[in-house]
Design an enzyme around this catalytic site. Structure first.
Site, PDB file in Angstrom:
ATOM      1  N   SER A  66       5.525  -7.021   3.092  1.00 18.62           N
ATOM      2  CA  SER A  66       6.140  -7.341   4.382  1.00 18.62           C
ATOM      3  C   SER A  66       6.902  -8.666   4.299  1.00 18.62           C
ATOM      4  CB  SER A  66       5.047  -7.412   5.445  1.00 18.62           C
ATOM      5  OG  SER A  66       4.103  -8.402   5.079  1.00 18.62           O
ATOM      6  N   CYS A 109       9.536   1.759   3.149  1.00 17.33           N
ATOM      7  CA  CYS A 109      10.437   0.635   3.437  1.00 17.33           C
ATOM      8  C   CYS A 109      11.856   1.128   3.639  1.00 17.33           C
ATOM      9  CB  CYS A 109      10.403  -0.375   2.318  1.00 17.33           C
ATOM     10  SG  CYS A 109      11.043   0.298   0.793  1.00 17.33           S
ATOM     11  N   PHE A 134       0.808  -1.223   0.000  1.00 17.22           N
ATOM     12  CA  PHE A 134       0.000   0.000   0.000  1.00 17.22           C
ATOM     13  C   PHE A 134       0.838   1.269   0.000  1.00 17.22           C
ATOM     14  CE2 PHE A 134       1.027  -0.053   4.501  1.00 17.22           C
ATOM     15  CZ  PHE A 134       1.109   1.302   4.807  1.00 17.22           C
ATOM     16  N   ARG A 163      -5.776  -1.632  -0.197  1.00 18.07           N
ATOM     17  CA  ARG A 163      -6.044  -0.470   0.652  1.00 18.07           C
ATOM     18  C   ARG A 163      -6.055   0.833  -0.138  1.00 18.07           C
ATOM     19  NH1 ARG A 163      -1.931  -1.915   5.383  1.00 18.07           N
ATOM     20  NH2 ARG A 163      -1.838  -4.041   4.645  1.00 18.07           N
ATOM     21  N   GLU A 183       9.223  -4.400  12.806  1.00 16.40           N
ATOM     22  CA  GLU A 183       9.042  -3.286  11.883  1.00 16.40           C
ATOM     23  C   GLU A 183       7.722  -2.611  12.248  1.00 16.40           C
ATOM     24  OE1 GLU A 183       7.937  -4.117   7.760  1.00 16.40           O
ATOM     25  OE2 GLU A 183       9.093  -2.385   7.110  1.00 16.40           O
TER      26      GLU A 183
HETATM   27  P1  NAD Z   1       1.663  -6.632   2.933  1.00 17.77           P
HETATM   28  O1  NAD Z   1       2.731  -7.677   2.956  1.00 17.77           O
HETATM   29  O2  NAD Z   1       0.591  -6.706   3.945  1.00 17.77           O
HETATM   30  O3  NAD Z   1       0.916  -6.645   1.507  1.00 17.77           O
HETATM   31  C1  NAD Z   1       1.614  -6.629   0.293  1.00 17.77           C
HETATM   32  C2  NAD Z   1       0.783  -7.322  -0.759  1.00 17.77           C
HETATM   33  O4  NAD Z   1       0.582  -8.685  -0.395  1.00 17.77           O
HETATM   34  C3  NAD Z   1      -0.593  -6.703  -0.961  1.00 17.77           C
HETATM   35  O5  NAD Z   1      -0.885  -6.656  -2.337  1.00 17.77           O
HETATM   36  C4  NAD Z   1      -1.509  -7.651  -0.211  1.00 17.77           C
HETATM   37  O6  NAD Z   1      -2.806  -7.715  -0.767  1.00 17.77           O
HETATM   38  C5  NAD Z   1      -0.809  -8.977  -0.337  1.00 17.77           C
HETATM   39  N1  NAD Z   1      -1.036  -9.856   0.813  1.00 17.77           N
HETATM   40  C6  NAD Z   1      -1.224  -9.471   2.111  1.00 17.77           C
HETATM   41  N2  NAD Z   1      -1.394 -10.545   2.892  1.00 17.77           N
HETATM   42  C7  NAD Z   1      -1.295 -11.637   2.093  1.00 17.77           C
HETATM   43  C8  NAD Z   1      -1.376 -13.037   2.338  1.00 17.77           C
HETATM   44  N3  NAD Z   1      -1.581 -13.535   3.555  1.00 17.77           N
HETATM   45  N4  NAD Z   1      -1.223 -13.866   1.290  1.00 17.77           N
HETATM   46  C9  NAD Z   1      -0.997 -13.386   0.058  1.00 17.77           C
HETATM   47  N5  NAD Z   1      -0.923 -12.059  -0.230  1.00 17.77           N
HETATM   48  C10 NAD Z   1      -1.061 -11.198   0.780  1.00 17.77           C
HETATM   49  O7  NAD Z   1       2.411  -5.217   2.971  1.00 17.77           O
HETATM   50  P2  NAD Z   1       1.773  -3.775   3.110  1.00 17.77           P
HETATM   51  O8  NAD Z   1       1.281  -3.596   4.510  1.00 17.77           O
HETATM   52  O9  NAD Z   1       0.865  -3.481   1.988  1.00 17.77           O
HETATM   53  O10 NAD Z   1       3.077  -2.869   2.885  1.00 17.77           O
HETATM   54  C11 NAD Z   1       3.979  -2.570   3.906  1.00 17.77           C
HETATM   55  C12 NAD Z   1       5.149  -3.538   3.906  1.00 17.77           C
HETATM   56  O11 NAD Z   1       5.805  -3.507   2.651  1.00 17.77           O
HETATM   57  C13 NAD Z   1       6.213  -3.154   4.928  1.00 17.77           C
HETATM   58  O12 NAD Z   1       6.657  -4.329   5.547  1.00 17.77           O
HETATM   59  C14 NAD Z   1       7.299  -2.531   4.074  1.00 17.77           C
HETATM   60  O13 NAD Z   1       8.596  -2.591   4.613  1.00 17.77           O
HETATM   61  C15 NAD Z   1       7.211  -3.360   2.852  1.00 17.77           C
HETATM   62  N6  NAD Z   1       7.811  -2.674   1.707  1.00 17.77           N
HETATM   63  C16 NAD Z   1       9.018  -3.113   1.285  1.00 17.77           C
HETATM   64  C17 NAD Z   1       9.644  -2.488   0.231  1.00 17.77           C
HETATM   65  C18 NAD Z   1      10.988  -2.940  -0.255  1.00 17.77           C
HETATM   66  O14 NAD Z   1      11.423  -2.425  -1.256  1.00 17.77           O
HETATM   67  N7  NAD Z   1      11.644  -3.884   0.391  1.00 17.77           N
HETATM   68  C19 NAD Z   1       9.018  -1.401  -0.400  1.00 17.77           C
HETATM   69  C20 NAD Z   1       7.775  -0.981   0.040  1.00 17.77           C
HETATM   70  C21 NAD Z   1       7.170  -1.645   1.109  1.00 17.77           C
END
Ligand code: NAD
Length: 498
Positions: free
Chosen positions: A226, A281, A149, A177, A382
């Site tokens: 995540s 991130c 998101f 979201r 985190e």
């Molecule tokens: P998230 O992991 O909750 O969701 C990411 C994606 O996965 C979304 O599209 C979501 O719909 C999907 N998803 C969520 N739960 C799932 C499940 N159980 N099974 C399959 N798919 C699922 O992450 P978020 O809250 O949207 O974003 C924040 C996180 O992203 C933080 O941990 C942040 O550090 C990370 N992030 C990392 C980077 C990087 O470059 N390493 C960049 C941006 C964000």
């Protein structure tokens, strides 16, 4: 109530699934739309559409692809303000920050405009008498992007411009979201002349993600989100034979040496910790004061944290907006509470912040937690909110050891005026992206972005040269065009060069 639909084959569709998710306005705390949550049938429809579009798109000339990319670049640039507002309304970040996000995504589009150059192969003349060897790269097929998101435009743009420029077709599953920005991007691709079916958007949650991971016609998956989900995506996607790059979460440390300029370091620290409400991130969530840097740094950071102007993202005077959902706010506040319980000192407390006129918004103020130790949850987890933990170390090497003991390895920074200390730091830390007097060292689009350890599963970073490599596979050709007067007769021993 507005319904946000999928984009498949160049048009909006509600799809077959009946589940819906709420989309909030984080500044007001009110629901503003509902998003369709796709199921396996919707994913299958999108993948079949993308597979059909691959037949023509993968054969399109480099000039044609570059032309579409240049048009797309112009449209994104022209519509930047509109994209930024759509992001702000669903994510909550301030519009100027959202504009910065679009700009960083645009830079990946600009990189991809150079696709004719980027796909040049190698050529070795006369590897043997009359024999040449050369290589070229081909697209994979249908590739998927699953995104978080926190950067609803930039993170997908780390993926689709490059995948599409390489000749693939794309299915994006954005965060449920803040799903609207992806549809505006889809429209811009269509206006740019991209054939229908090359770029598709399927909304949803775990159900649609699992359907993409298991679909036999999805060749590769790029994921950003995540760490637990990144690990899962990598395991499930590779188990079904796909290429997977899965970028995970982070705990980014900035170490501050006694020889650093405290005013400069504290300005950059608060911007890196509280910009976008800490929902980046690459946000700095832990600062390590080395030697006697501690007291002056804490004082400066606390004063600047307390002065951050928090308000709705659409208000041009706001420096920091709300967090994305009420659940995110409650989780962040829970971590601050736990820090206090476990013996940390709350130097600046953002709990309970109320913004006049936006009493129901999902606000948490900038928070500085001092005397944090590595065992505390506020350090181990985190938080993904506007919370900066302050730790102490006696030496640079002790600070490096602390960073290396952390399971994450996304970004890190050092503030110092010593070239020797900076060099020791850059060579010593087990982290993918390093800043020297630069707090958020996000590589430019022509380098690749990615962390180490639990911040990345898979072996390719995103965009830049590794992005091109991820979305293509190589052929190496060894060719001989014999002269008609060559000595007749086949040779049956194993071919060796002579
Ligand atoms: P998230 O992991 O909750 O969701 C990411 C994606 O996965 C979304 O599209 C979501 O719909 C999907 N998803 C969520 N739960 C799932 C499940 N159980 N099974 C399959 N798919 C699922 O992450 P978020 O809250 O949207 O974003 C924040 C996180 O992203 C933080 O941990 C942040 O550090 C990370 N992030 C990392 C980077 C990087 O470059 N390493 C960049 C941006 C964000």
């Amino acid at each position: 109530m507005r319904t946000i639909e999928h984009w498949i084959g160049g048009k909006l569709t509600a799809g077959a699934a009946t589940r819906r998710g709420a989309v909030w306005n984080p500044a007001t705390g009110q629901q503003q739309a509902e998003v369709v949550l796709g199921g396996a049938d919707d994913v299958d429809e999108a993948v079949r559409t993308a597979k059909a579009a691959f037949v023509e798109w993968s054969q399109s000339s480099l000039s044609r692809r570059a032309k579409v990319l240049f048009s797309f670049r112009e449209l994104v640039n022209r519509r930047m303000d509109e994209l930024a507002e759509v992001i702000s309304d669903e994510h909550g970040k301030v519009v100027s920050d959202a504009r910065g996000e679009v700009q960083r995504g645009l830079e990946v589009v600009e990189f991809a405009c150079g696709i004719p150059h980027l796909l040049k192969g190698d050529f070795s003349d006369q590897v043997s008498t009359g024999v040449d060897t050369y290589s070229f790269r081909e697209p994979l097929g249908v590739v998927a992007g699953i995104t978080p998101f926190n950067f609803p435009v930039m993170v997908p743009m780390w993926m689709h411009p490059i995948a599409i420029a390489c000749g693939n077709t794309f299915v994006l599953k954005p965060s449920e979201r803040d799903p609207s920005a992806s549809l505006l991007v889809a429209q811009l691709w269509a206006e740019a002349g991209l054939p229908d079916g090359v770029f598709n958007v399927v909304h949803g949650d775990k159900e649609s993600v699992d359907a993409l991971l298991d679909h036999p016609d999805v060749a590769a998956v790029s994921f950003v989100g995540s760490t637990p989900i990144a690990r899962y995506i990598h395991e499930r996607g590779t188990a079904s034979g796909k290429r997977v790059q899965a970028l995970g979460g982070a705990k980014n440390h900035a170490i501050v040496l006694p020889d650093a300029d405290v005013d400069y370091a504290s300005d950059h620290l608060v911007a890196a910790a509280f910009g976008s409400a800490g929902e980046r991130c690459m946000a700095i969530s832990a600062t390590v004061a080395v030697g006697d840097a501690g007291e002056a740094l804490l004082e400066a950071v606390s004063a600047k944290a307390a002065a951050v102007k928090v308000g709705p993202g659409r208000d041009a005077s706001s420096e920091m907006g709300p967090v994305v959902t009420s659940a995110a706010r409650d989780r962040i506040v829970g971590f601050i509470d736990s820090g206090e319980r476990q013996g940390a000192r709350i130097a600046v407390d953002g709990r309970g912040l109320v913004v006049p006129g936006y009493e129901d918004g999902f606000f948490v103020g900038p928070t500085v937690v001092d005397a944090v130790t590595p065992e505390m949850d506020v350090y181990r987890e985190e938080i993904f909110g506007p919370v900066l933990s302050v730790l102490r170390a006696d030496t640079v090497d002790e600070a490096i050891a602390l960073i290396n003991a952390n399971p994450y390895g996304n970004g890190t920074a050092i503030f110092t005026s010593s070239g020797e200390a900076a060099r020791r730091f850059q060579r010593g830390v087990q982290v993918g992206m390093i800043g020297i007097n630069v707090p958020i060292p996000v590589p430019m689009a022509y380098y690749s972005f990615g962390g180490w350890k639990d911040s990345l599963f898979g072996d390719k970073h995103v965009h830049g040269p590794e992005g091109i490599s991820f979305y293509t596979r190589a052929k190496v050709v060894t060719s001989r065009w014999p002269h008609v007067s060559h000595p007749a007769g086949a040779s049956y021993h194993f071919p060796t060069m002579h």
